[in-house]
Design an enzyme around this catalytic site. Sequence first.
Site, PDB file in Angstrom:
ATOM      1  CG  PHE A  71      -2.014   1.036   1.102  1.00 18.67           C
ATOM      2  CD1 PHE A  71      -3.116   0.805   0.286  1.00 18.67           C
ATOM      3  CD2 PHE A  71      -1.926   2.242   1.768  1.00 18.67           C
ATOM      4  CE1 PHE A  71      -4.112   1.764   0.154  1.00 18.67           C
ATOM      5  CE2 PHE A  71      -2.917   3.205   1.648  1.00 18.67           C
ATOM      6  CZ  PHE A  71      -4.017   2.963   0.838  1.00 18.67           C
TER       7      PHE A  71
ATOM      8  CG  ASP B   9      -0.758  -1.919   6.768  1.00 19.22           C
ATOM      9  OD1 ASP B   9      -1.856  -2.138   7.320  1.00 19.22           O
ATOM     10  OD2 ASP B   9      -0.536  -0.912   6.060  1.00 19.22           O
TER      11      ASP B   9
ATOM     12  NE  ARG C 104     -10.838  -2.687  -2.364  1.00 20.52           N
ATOM     13  CZ  ARG C 104     -10.112  -1.971  -1.492  1.00 20.52           C
ATOM     14  NH1 ARG C 104      -8.877  -2.337  -1.218  1.00 20.52           N
ATOM     15  NH2 ARG C 104     -10.592  -0.882  -0.951  1.00 20.52           N
TER      16      ARG C 104
ATOM     17  CE1 TYR D  84      -9.628   3.511   6.531  1.00 17.61           C
ATOM     18  CE2 TYR D  84      -8.539   4.609   8.365  1.00 17.61           C
ATOM     19  CZ  TYR D  84      -8.513   4.127   7.072  1.00 17.61           C
ATOM     20  OH  TYR D  84      -7.379   4.258   6.321  1.00 17.61           O
ATOM     21  CE  LYS D  85      -8.224   0.017   5.097  1.00 17.37           C
ATOM     22  NZ  LYS D  85      -8.800   0.861   4.033  1.00 17.37           N
TER      23      LYS D  85
END
Length: 383
Positions: free
Chosen positions: A97, A168, A342, A193-194
């Site tokens: 990422f 991560d 996705r 927040y995911k």
Amino acid sequence: MIYLDGNSLGPLTSGAKQRAMDVVNTQWGQDLITSWNKHQWIELPARVGAKVADIIGAAADEVICCDSTSVNLFKLLSAALKLRPNRTRIVSEKGNFPTDLYMAQGLRALLGEHIELHLVEREDILASLDNDVAVVMLTQVDFRSGHMLDIQQVSEACHQVGALTLWDLAHSAGAVPLSLSEWNVDFAVGCGYKYLNGGPGAPAFAYVAKRLQSDIQQPLSGWMGHANPFAFAVDYTPAAGINSLLCGTPAVLSMSVLDAALDVFAGLHMADIRDKSLLLSEHFLQWVDEDPACSALQLISPRAPEQRGSQLAYRHPQAYALCQALIADGVVADFRAPDILRLGLAPLYLRFSDLWRAKTVLADILTKHTYLDAKFQQRQKVT
């Protein structure tokens, strides 16, 4: 709405909504500064960290909630390099990422040219390990394809050459079972927040193995990381244990919401969540495979269920427009450049009937070429 984007922003839980109202109206609105003690605002980083620890297979005193994923990456990457002063190499993968790579690049610019950021293909990670490697910084679940690395295997290989690991877990925490303590992981970060449903901009978490906590020195020596912050001493003395990773004042509003959101995991087992995730994905894969209307979609997620996280990704030359057409029809997926559609499969609230309807809508859009409409071709600022 059918929400297939919980891997980017989890939905609002009823408990989180109630907590937000309580914090604003009562804790801040009425009790004001007394809430640091009355409502234990000062304990939030440790309390939320302990809840996250339960989800990622760590001890309560190995996880702290603070700052953002990027800031925590900087802190832990710095600490790892300091623990290996005679080594000069950070290893990561080319497809990691971007923020992970940006933080490593920024740290390298700060420390000097002698620090090397060595980027390799995912399949070459183990072959890149040698005695010059200080830390290996990787994301377990690839944000594009959902391909999942074996944390235990990679960590063991790193330790064999004396390197440290920094993982991560942004697309892992709350979606796949983790056992960080058992797997002997050194450091880890992740966002709130995911899959953890903490809301937009929710604070992140940081994990440090207990065996390393007395040795690390993180560079952002803010007052909340002090051993006695309210003594207001001139010189910095780090707090003991995981609290040394704290820096500035906790973001009370957002951390309180995350604290409440995590309660939906109470009493659940990650293995059960994972079982449902795999069932959801296997059904969707089969339905897409069997529908001729979906033949233009190219699966880039691994077919083997044990090799992927809780998402599916398909390539399509009009992936962005396809995503916008889905959203307009009540199915919220997301797009990753340049051509990836996705689908996040969050097991806590998605039903099998939701996925069947999503596949039906997707097939209809592909059949009618609805995505070619000009309104779906216009790129917005956030894609």
